[in-house]
Design a protein around this motif. Structure first.
Motif, PDB file in Angstrom:
ATOM      1  N   SER A  33       0.832  -1.201   0.000  1.00 20.95           N
ATOM      2  CA  SER A  33       0.000   0.000   0.000  1.00 20.95           C
ATOM      3  C   SER A  33       0.867   1.252   0.000  1.00 20.95           C
ATOM      4  O   SER A  33       1.850   1.352   0.746  1.00 20.95           O
ATOM      5  N   ASP A  34       0.512   2.182  -0.868  1.00 20.14           N
ATOM      6  CA  ASP A  34       1.209   3.474  -0.989  1.00 20.14           C
ATOM      7  C   ASP A  34       2.644   3.340  -1.481  1.00 20.14           C
ATOM      8  O   ASP A  34       3.461   4.244  -1.280  1.00 20.14           O
ATOM      9  N   ARG A  35       2.961   2.221  -2.135  1.00 18.22           N
ATOM     10  CA  ARG A  35       4.317   2.040  -2.648  1.00 18.22           C
ATOM     11  C   ARG A  35       4.348   1.877  -4.170  1.00 18.22           C
ATOM     12  O   ARG A  35       5.378   1.544  -4.736  1.00 18.22           O
ATOM     13  N   ASP A  36       3.216   2.153  -4.822  1.00 21.33           N
ATOM     14  CA  ASP A  36       3.170   1.911  -6.261  1.00 21.33           C
ATOM     15  C   ASP A  36       4.098   2.854  -7.027  1.00 21.33           C
ATOM     16  O   ASP A  36       4.732   2.460  -8.003  1.00 21.33           O
ATOM     17  N   ARG A  37       4.237   4.090  -6.588  1.00 15.05           N
ATOM     18  CA  ARG A  37       5.157   5.007  -7.264  1.00 15.05           C
ATOM     19  C   ARG A  37       6.609   4.609  -7.014  1.00 15.05           C
ATOM     20  O   ARG A  37       7.463   4.775  -7.892  1.00 15.05           O
ATOM     21  N   ASN A  54      -5.977  -2.170 -11.177  1.00 12.26           N
ATOM     22  CA  ASN A  54      -5.450  -2.373  -9.833  1.00 12.26           C
ATOM     23  C   ASN A  54      -3.964  -2.010  -9.826  1.00 12.26           C
ATOM     24  O   ASN A  54      -3.127  -2.820 -10.210  1.00 12.26           O
ATOM     25  N   ARG A  55      -3.633  -0.819  -9.375  1.00 13.59           N
ATOM     26  CA  ARG A  55      -2.259  -0.357  -9.445  1.00 13.59           C
ATOM     27  C   ARG A  55      -1.320  -1.084  -8.503  1.00 13.59           C
ATOM     28  O   ARG A  55      -0.102  -0.913  -8.581  1.00 13.59           O
ATOM     29  N   ARG A  56      -1.863  -1.903  -7.615  1.00 18.67           N
ATOM     30  CA  ARG A  56      -1.014  -2.676  -6.706  1.00 18.67           C
ATOM     31  C   ARG A  56      -0.685  -4.067  -7.241  1.00 18.67           C
ATOM     32  O   ARG A  56       0.015  -4.832  -6.591  1.00 18.67           O
ATOM     33  N   GLN A  57      -1.175  -4.391  -8.419  1.00 14.53           N
ATOM     34  CA  GLN A  57      -0.848  -5.665  -9.064  1.00 14.53           C
ATOM     35  C   GLN A  57       0.031  -5.388 -10.281  1.00 14.53           C
ATOM     36  O   GLN A  57      -0.402  -4.745 -11.237  1.00 14.53           O
ATOM     37  N   ALA A  58       1.265  -5.865 -10.222  1.00 16.22           N
ATOM     38  CA  ALA A  58       2.214  -5.610 -11.303  1.00 16.22           C
ATOM     39  C   ALA A  58       2.709  -6.919 -11.895  1.00 16.22           C
ATOM     40  O   ALA A  58       2.542  -7.998 -11.315  1.00 16.22           O
ATOM     41  N   TYR A  59       3.325  -6.780 -13.059  1.00  7.11           N
ATOM     42  CA  TYR A  59       3.933  -7.921 -13.746  1.00  7.11           C
ATOM     43  C   TYR A  59       5.287  -7.486 -14.294  1.00  7.11           C
ATOM     44  O   TYR A  59       5.476  -6.322 -14.659  1.00  7.11           O
ATOM     45  N   MET A  60       6.186  -8.428 -14.359  1.00 11.06           N
ATOM     46  CA  MET A  60       7.480  -8.194 -14.994  1.00 11.06           C
ATOM     47  C   MET A  60       7.715  -9.309 -16.001  1.00 11.06           C
ATOM     48  O   MET A  60       7.670 -10.493 -15.653  1.00 11.06           O
ATOM     49  N   VAL A  61       7.953  -8.938 -17.253  1.00  8.93           N
ATOM     50  CA  VAL A  61       8.293  -9.894 -18.307  1.00  8.93           C
ATOM     51  C   VAL A  61       9.771  -9.719 -18.604  1.00  8.93           C
ATOM     52  O   VAL A  61      10.227  -8.605 -18.886  1.00  8.93           O
ATOM     53  N   GLU A  62      10.525 -10.825 -18.537  1.00  6.69           N
ATOM     54  CA  GLU A  62      11.975 -10.761 -18.717  1.00  6.69           C
ATOM     55  C   GLU A  62      12.429 -11.773 -19.761  1.00  6.69           C
ATOM     56  O   GLU A  62      11.913 -12.887 -19.814  1.00  6.69           O
ATOM     57  N   LEU A  63      13.404 -11.375 -20.553  1.00  7.08           N
ATOM     58  CA  LEU A  63      13.940 -12.247 -21.588  1.00  7.08           C
ATOM     59  C   LEU A  63      15.461 -12.165 -21.589  1.00  7.08           C
ATOM     60  O   LEU A  63      16.029 -11.074 -21.654  1.00  7.08           O
ATOM     61  N   TYR A  64      16.096 -13.341 -21.512  1.00  2.12           N
ATOM     62  CA  TYR A  64      17.554 -13.429 -21.464  1.00  2.12           C
ATOM     63  C   TYR A  64      18.065 -14.342 -22.572  1.00  2.12           C
ATOM     64  O   TYR A  64      17.373 -15.266 -22.997  1.00  2.12           O
ATOM     65  N   GLU A  65      19.302 -14.076 -22.998  1.00  2.00           N
ATOM     66  CA  GLU A  65      19.884 -14.862 -24.079  1.00  2.00           C
ATOM     67  C   GLU A  65      19.951 -16.346 -23.739  1.00  2.00           C
ATOM     68  O   GLU A  65      19.676 -17.199 -24.575  1.00  2.00           O
ATOM     69  N   ASN A  66      20.291 -16.662 -22.515  1.00  3.36           N
ATOM     70  CA  ASN A  66      20.379 -18.054 -22.064  1.00  3.36           C
ATOM     71  C   ASN A  66      20.419 -18.065 -20.541  1.00  3.36           C
ATOM     72  O   ASN A  66      20.361 -17.020 -19.892  1.00  3.36           O
TER      73      ASN A  66
END
Length: 231
Positions: free
Chosen positions: A29-33, A64-76
């Motif tokens: 809470s209150d940490r989205d920024r 819902n600004r408190r629900q986030a996602y991170m998509v990551e892609l690496y060479e290997n």
């Protein structure tokens, strides 16, 4: 087979397979920024400084600004491990407990990876869609969707990235992450013959489709990842 003149080997063995992760993140809470700021710092430093970090995208649910996602892609896998030991990630990890109250990692098996170099602006949008495919249609579904995505990237200027991957624990669960230059470009994409053909051919192959409402927080990639759908 993944093909890229600069970032992916032409004949990768098992150790050189691209690594793709999706993280579901709960923000305190209150940490989205604070999350937004840390995501920008971490992503910028990681993609710019780490040769094997190909793309990192931070998103939030638009409802819902408190629900986030991170998509990551690496060479290997080696590149992913190197990222975990690098300064940008360790700095993020140090601040994470104050910002994040939940994180779930979904390890993905890439089925199609394709992108252009992305310079996002206020019009840039992204889609995150989860499709449950009937097990008996796994191969047929892939043989239809992969060429469609390749065609979209090739012919449509406003299609900036298209990634498809399956959950390593639930292989018939497909994740699609797409980036478009604008909402107009996305709507044009939905009217193309190749997209309409894909819809028609695969309508009976899935049991559910969940389009998660997301908006970009920060998007960064090296660009130029391509996959030959015929291999």
């Amino acid at each position: 087979m993944l093909i890229s003149s600069s970032v992916i080997a032409k004949n990768p063995d098992m150790q050189d397979k691209a690594v793709m992760n999706l993280f579901e993140i709960g923000i305190r809470s209150d940490r989205d920024r604070h999350f937004d700021d840390v995501a920008r710092q971490t992503i910028s430093a990681s993609v710019d400084r780490e040769a094997g970090t190909l793309a990192m995208y931070a998103l939030k649910r638009s409802d819902n600004r408190r629900q986030a996602y991170m998509v990551e892609l690496y060479e290997n896998d080696a590149a992913y491990r190197k990222h975990l030991d690098a300064a940008p990630y360790t700095a993020f990890a140090a601040r994470a407990p104050d910002i994040i109250d939940r994180k779930k990692k979904i390890t993905l098996e890439p089925q199609f990876l394709g992108d252009k170099h992305i310079i996002p602006d206020e019009r840039t949008i992204n889609n995150l869609v989860v499709v449950e495919v009937k097990p008996e249609f796994q191969t047929a579904f892939k043989n239809i969707v992969v060429p469609e995505m390749a065609e979209s990237l090739k012919k449509e200027k406003g299609v900036l990235a298209m990634y498809a991957a399956t959950d390593t624990k639930t292989p018939n669960r497909w994740y699609f992450y797409e980036i478009y230059a604008s909402e107009e470009d996305y709507q044009l994409h939905r009217q193309t013959p190749h997209f309409l053909d894909y819809l028609g051919q695969t309508a009976h192959m899935s049991t559910s489709k969940n389009a998660i409402p997301v908006k970009p927080v920060f998007l960064r990639n090296k660009g130029g990842i391509k996959q030959d759908p015929q291999r």
